[in-house]
Enzyme design. Structure first.
Site, PDB file in Angstrom:
ATOM      1  N   ASP A 102     -55.896   0.222 -46.141  1.00  0.00           N
ATOM      2  CA  ASP A 102     -57.318  -0.057 -46.295  1.00  0.00           C
ATOM      3  C   ASP A 102     -57.591  -1.533 -45.999  1.00  0.00           C
ATOM      4  O   ASP A 102     -57.206  -2.413 -46.776  1.00  0.00           O
ATOM      5  CB  ASP A 102     -57.764   0.293 -47.712  1.00  0.00           C
ATOM      6  CG  ASP A 102     -59.265   0.208 -47.897  1.00  0.00           C
ATOM      7  OD1 ASP A 102     -59.967  -0.163 -46.933  1.00  0.00           O
ATOM      8  OD2 ASP A 102     -59.742   0.498 -49.015  1.00  0.00           O
ATOM      9  N   SER A 117     -71.458  -4.774 -32.473  1.00  0.00           N
ATOM     10  CA  SER A 117     -72.372  -3.649 -32.331  1.00  0.00           C
ATOM     11  C   SER A 117     -73.740  -4.157 -31.909  1.00  0.00           C
ATOM     12  O   SER A 117     -74.038  -5.351 -32.012  1.00  0.00           O
ATOM     13  CB  SER A 117     -72.449  -2.900 -33.658  1.00  0.00           C
ATOM     14  OG  SER A 117     -73.686  -2.362 -33.921  1.00  0.00           O
ATOM     15  N   TYR A 145     -79.595  -0.146 -40.047  1.00  0.00           N
ATOM     16  CA  TYR A 145     -78.202  -0.272 -40.489  1.00  0.00           C
ATOM     17  C   TYR A 145     -77.940  -1.597 -41.229  1.00  0.00           C
ATOM     18  O   TYR A 145     -77.062  -2.369 -40.822  1.00  0.00           O
ATOM     19  CB  TYR A 145     -77.240  -0.180 -39.297  1.00  0.00           C
ATOM     20  CG  TYR A 145     -77.372   1.068 -38.483  1.00  0.00           C
ATOM     21  CD1 TYR A 145     -76.638   2.218 -38.804  1.00  0.00           C
ATOM     22  CD2 TYR A 145     -78.220   1.125 -37.376  1.00  0.00           C
ATOM     23  CE1 TYR A 145     -76.743   3.381 -38.040  1.00  0.00           C
ATOM     24  CE2 TYR A 145     -78.334   2.281 -36.622  1.00  0.00           C
ATOM     25  CZ  TYR A 145     -77.598   3.403 -36.954  1.00  0.00           C
ATOM     26  OH  TYR A 145     -77.716   4.540 -36.210  1.00  0.00           O
ATOM     27  N   LYS A 189     -71.447  -6.946 -39.112  1.00  0.00           N
ATOM     28  CA  LYS A 189     -71.158  -7.255 -37.712  1.00  0.00           C
ATOM     29  C   LYS A 189     -71.716  -8.623 -37.332  1.00  0.00           C
ATOM     30  O   LYS A 189     -71.107  -9.354 -36.530  1.00  0.00           O
ATOM     31  CB  LYS A 189     -71.735  -6.178 -36.798  1.00  0.00           C
ATOM     32  CG  LYS A 189     -71.074  -4.816 -36.920  1.00  0.00           C
ATOM     33  CD  LYS A 189     -69.644  -4.818 -36.405  1.00  0.00           C
ATOM     34  CE  LYS A 189     -69.124  -3.396 -36.246  1.00  0.00           C
ATOM     35  NZ  LYS A 189     -67.721  -3.346 -35.791  1.00  0.00           N
TER      36      LYS A 189
END
Length: 252
Positions: A63, A142, A154, A161
């Site tokens: 992770d 992105s 988002y 990002k």
């Protein structure tokens, strides 16, 4: 032999980058979340394909939101292959929850996986990356930090990002004296691998496929081709760049 770390290597853009790089002069450390059997199977399949192309390949799961995972990945790559030449950070996810619905832990996880893990890996590998002018770092960002329309903001993943892009630009400045580079690509809506739908339902995928002027989704390999260019000697004078690969989506 060139040593590369690729996160998000089990599917999508990360897997496409791995396949593009795979050759007899390449050592690839592929990382995936590995939280479930299907994900591990996808990562193993990509590794097998890269080995078939002649690359030396190791896989690792864990992770990236957990502090230390990124540094451990760098250590594992060094132990398996030697000094790290390349980092491609393609791990990430889209979080569709709107501003009011996004819990703090959701925002924190997005920052941990996309920005903090990138910083941890690059910092751990900095002495390797700056030992000559061949060091290369590419982060997959992105369109999210660059396009704001109702119903598609988002806030969690786009904010992470945006932080990732700041880290890339800052790293580019610090790498520059050595000749090493750091850049980011900014995909638009990108076709998922078979069986994966990501954050959108099938009807929404059909709608967003026509959201850019080219009116189609990007293919993972189209994004990977730009990443491969940024990793190549031909891109030796490109650093701190944020390159959209979005069919013109952020022009609108």
């Amino acid at each position: 032999m060139r040593v590369s770390i690729i996160t998000g290597g089990g599917s999508g853009i990360g897997a496409a980058v791995a396949r593009r790089l795979a050759a007899s002069d390449q050592c690839l450390m592929l990382h995936g979340q590995g939280a479930e059997a299907a994900g591990l199977a996808r990562l193993t399949s990509v590794a097998d394909a890269c080995r078939s192309a002649g690359a030396k390949v190791e896989i690792r799961t864990g992770d990236l939101a957990k502090a230390g995972t990124g540094a451990e990945l760098v250590d594992a790559a060094r132990a398996a292959f030697g000094p790290v030449d390349t980092i491609v950070h393609a791990a990430g996810f889209a979080d569709r929850r709107d501003f009011a619905s996004l819990p703090r832990e959701g925002l924190e996880r997005a920052f941990a996986v996309m920005a903090a893990a990138f910083h941890e890996m690059a910092a751990a590998a900095l002495t390797d990356l700056t030992r000559n002018a061949h060091g290369r770092v590419v982060a997959v960002s992105s369109f999210g930090p660059h396009r704001f329309v109702p119903g598609a903001t988002y806030p969690g993943s786009a904010a992470a990002k945006a932080a990732l892009e700041v880290l890339v630009k800052s790293l580019a400045i610090e790498l520059a004296p050595s000749g090493a580079t750091a850049n980011a690509v900014m995909p638009g809506y990108t076709q998922k691998d078979p069986g994966l739908v990501g954050a959108l339902d099938p009807a929404t995928w059909q709608r967003v496929a026509k959201a850019n002027p080219m009116q189609r989704l990007a293919q993972s390999d189209e994004v990977a081709s730009v990443v491969a260019f940024l990793l190549s000697p031909d891109a030796a004078h490109v650093t701190g760049a944020m390159l959209p690969v979005d069919g013109g989506l952020t022009l609108m």
